[in-house]
Write a protein that holds these residues in place. Structure first.
Motif, short mmCIF file in Angstrom:
data_model
loop_
_atom_site.label_atom_id
_atom_site.label_comp_id
_atom_site.label_asym_id
_atom_site.label_seq_id
_atom_site.Cartn_x
_atom_site.Cartn_y
_atom_site.Cartn_z
N TYR A 208 0.83 -1.21 0.00
CA TYR A 208 0.00 0.00 0.00
C TYR A 208 0.86 1.26 0.00
O TYR A 208 1.84 1.36 0.76
CB TYR A 208 -0.90 -0.01 1.23
CG TYR A 208 -1.93 1.10 1.26
CD1 TYR A 208 -3.15 0.96 0.61
CD2 TYR A 208 -1.67 2.29 1.93
CE1 TYR A 208 -4.09 1.97 0.64
CE2 TYR A 208 -2.61 3.31 1.96
CZ TYR A 208 -3.82 3.14 1.31
OH TYR A 208 -4.74 4.16 1.34
N VAL B 187 1.48 4.57 1.27
CA VAL B 187 1.03 5.38 2.41
C VAL B 187 1.34 6.86 2.23
O VAL B 187 0.89 7.69 3.01
CB VAL B 187 1.66 4.88 3.73
CG1 VAL B 187 1.23 3.45 4.03
CG2 VAL B 187 3.18 4.98 3.68
N GLU C 152 -7.96 5.91 6.18
CA GLU C 152 -7.51 4.71 5.45
C GLU C 152 -5.99 4.62 5.46
O GLU C 152 -5.42 3.55 5.70
CB GLU C 152 -8.03 4.76 4.01
CG GLU C 152 -7.51 3.63 3.13
CD GLU C 152 -7.90 3.80 1.67
OE1 GLU C 152 -7.10 3.44 0.78
OE2 GLU C 152 -9.00 4.32 1.41
N ASP D 296 -4.64 3.88 8.94
CA ASP D 296 -4.90 2.49 9.29
C ASP D 296 -3.84 1.57 8.69
O ASP D 296 -3.34 0.65 9.37
CB ASP D 296 -6.29 2.08 8.81
CG ASP D 296 -6.62 0.64 9.17
OD1 ASP D 296 -6.53 0.30 10.36
OD2 ASP D 296 -6.96 -0.14 8.25
N TRP D 297 -3.46 1.81 7.44
CA TRP D 297 -2.43 1.01 6.81
C TRP D 297 -1.07 1.23 7.45
O TRP D 297 -0.27 0.30 7.57
CB TRP D 297 -2.35 1.32 5.31
CG TRP D 297 -3.34 0.51 4.50
CD1 TRP D 297 -4.54 0.92 4.03
CD2 TRP D 297 -3.19 -0.85 4.10
NE1 TRP D 297 -5.16 -0.10 3.35
CE2 TRP D 297 -4.35 -1.20 3.36
CE3 TRP D 297 -2.20 -1.81 4.28
CZ2 TRP D 297 -4.54 -2.46 2.82
CZ3 TRP D 297 -2.39 -3.06 3.72
CH2 TRP D 297 -3.54 -3.39 3.01
N ARG E 54 -1.16 -0.87 10.52
CA ARG E 54 -1.37 -2.30 10.29
C ARG E 54 -0.09 -3.01 9.88
O ARG E 54 0.21 -4.11 10.36
CB ARG E 54 -2.44 -2.47 9.20
CG ARG E 54 -2.79 -3.93 8.92
CD ARG E 54 -3.74 -4.02 7.74
NE ARG E 54 -4.91 -3.17 7.92
CZ ARG E 54 -5.81 -2.95 6.98
NH1 ARG E 54 -5.64 -3.47 5.77
NH2 ARG E 54 -6.86 -2.17 7.21
#
Length: 480
Positions: free
Chosen positions: A357, A359, A376, A379-380, A383
């Motif tokens: 992802y 970021v 979003e 959160d990544w 995570r």
């Protein structure tokens, strides 16, 4: 008057006579008799089941005749050489439940759950530490250089945040004989190969020590000594170059491959398809590494294409393909190492789709929160992160701890700030470099243009700040 075949052949040039037996012509009897051609043509196998034609290696198998015999159980045609016949009328549909798997070696906590990976981590300890230092260095450099752009000290910047594991993990599996054709999130490849911090910074500030002589935008690095070809702003043009480089390495018989990087957005360009097609049909030892980070500059992948990512396209071109967790540095390393062995030993391309992802914003010219939610991204970040995951892996083996990590980050930050302070004060390349490297020696027309520019600068000194360029007004005319 008709001449006999032996006499006709004796009239041909010697070099041409050596070609005729290999390429018999059945229609022009002046070159070769049909009987001789039939004798040299490869025999078809017995039975009704066809043997698939060998394609894609650029060798003798490519010219194997394709013949559809009566009673065959499958279609044997140049466009589909091994397709079985069926009486079921059924359209093949995309099934999202049967997507291509994503290969992993360790989980988000740095724990190895695939004991069949075949990696001896104890022997790879020094390499692991080098990988981690490279990833951390790129990450810190990104933060500082991004802020520098916001302060107006450089014109542009693209960060590698969230994708450091793809660049560094793959670089660790390659050799310096492998030619690199990167896009613009592969600073980790250069960092791992030994590109020095001042080389990064000098390029971004476009001073006289920049290898590209200040002609390119920031982050468009190059290094002849590290076999890293110049980055280009034009999207995806490096892929056909990499296919050609792979073919050249094949022709030269070198035990090396070409490696090219690109984002999933670039795979929408025509050059992507052209590059994969030529690499597959000519058997080029080229590794295509796609960073599928979820977004093109402002377009989510769900709006870019319909289907199973980029990996499915490799299969469509007949290319060995694998999908890998891009945040798992060891998985990227393992996959790239295997891909290199396949590409060189079997002389054919390989496609790797690395999932990670993005970021960060696409670049300093982009505000990604205009097309995705801030929550979003945050959160990544919490995570999963390739740097954090590799650090946890090392901590589980007592190779690393918080004190060493803090020391590394502090020293790296200090080095970067000092390097920027020096680079910012360096003069720009001499103005004459605008005309150099086009021809081996500047032409008379170019020298006339140099003299005209020097005259303009001399007559209107208040309009141009030539003091910032090496040599000032005297540096307008090339010394070459």
């Amino acid at each position: 008057m008709s001449l006999s075949a032996p006499l006709r052949r004796s009239l041909l040039p010697r070099s041409y006579r050596s070609i005729v037996p290999r390429y018999p012509c059945l229609t022009r009897r002046c070159l070769s008799s049909s009987a001789a051609a039939a004798a040299e043509a490869p025999r078809e196998p017995e039975g009704t089941k066809e043997v698939p034609m060998t394609v894609g290696d650029g060798g003798p198998g490519t010219s194997r005749p394709v013949k559809q015999r009566p009673g065959s159980d499958r279609l044997v045609f140049p466009g589909a050489v091994n397709s079985k016949f069926t009486n079921r009328l059924q359209f093949r549909k995309y099934d999202p439940e049967r997507a291509i798997d994503t290969y992993r070696v360790m989980d988000t906590e740095g724990k190895i759950f695939d004991e069949s990976h075949g990696l001896d981590f104890d022997k790879l300890k020094d390499q692991c530490l080098k990988m981690y230092r490279s990833m951390v260095s790129v990450s810190i450099m990104d933060q500082i250089m991004y802020d520098s752009q916001r302060q107006g000290r450089i014109s542009f910047y693209i960060v590698n945040a969230g994708e450091e594991g793809i660049a560094v993990g793959s670089a660790a599996a390659l050799t310096e004989e492998d030619a690199i054709y990167a896009q613009y999130r592969e600073a980790g490849v250069l960092m791992y190969r030994g590109y020095k911090m001042d080389e990064f910074i000098n390029q971004c500030f476009a001073n006289k020590k920049d290898h590209g002589k200040g002609r390119n935008m920031p982050i468009h690095y190059t290094s002849k000594s590290l076999n890293f070809h110049p980055i280009s702003s034009t999207l995806c043009t490096q892929l056909p170059h990499a296919s050609g480089a792979g073919y050249a390495l094949k022709m030269e018989g070198k035990q090396a491959c070409a490696v090219t990087y690109f984002g999933e957005g670039a795979a929408s360009e025509g050059d992507f398809h052209a590059a994969l097609n030529i690499a597959a049909t000519r058997g080029c030892p080229t590794i295509f590494i796609c960073r599928n980070n979820g977004y093109a500059i402002s377009t989510p992948t769900l709006d870019q294409y319909k289907g199973d990512g980029i990996a499915s396209r490799g299969l469509g071109y007949g290319i060995d393909t694998i999908r890998v967790d891009g945040n798992d540095t060891w998985a990227v390393y393992k996959v790239t190492k295997e891909a290199r062995e396949i590409a060189i030993a079997q002389q054919k391309p390989v496609l790797i789709e690395a999932m990670s992802y993005r970021v960060s914003h696409h670049s300093t010219s982009d505000d990604s929160f205009a097309y995705r939610a801030r929550v979003e991204v945050e959160d990544w970040k919490r995570r999963d992160n390739p740097i954090t995951r590799l650090r946890k892996f090392m901590e589980l083996r007592s190779w690393w701890d918080q004190d060493r990590d803090s020391q590394l980050r502090s020293q790296t930050k200090s080095e970067i700030l000092k390097t920027i302070n020096v680079a910012e004060r360096e003069k720009k390349p001499p103005i004459s470099s605008l005309w150099e490297d086009i021809y081996d020696v500047p032409t008379n027309d170019q020298r006339r243009q140099m003299e005209e520019l020097r005259d303009v600068l001399h007559r209107y000194p208040q309009e141009y700040d030539v003091a910032q360029y090496d040599g000032g007004e005297d540096g307008v005319v090339s010394k070459r």
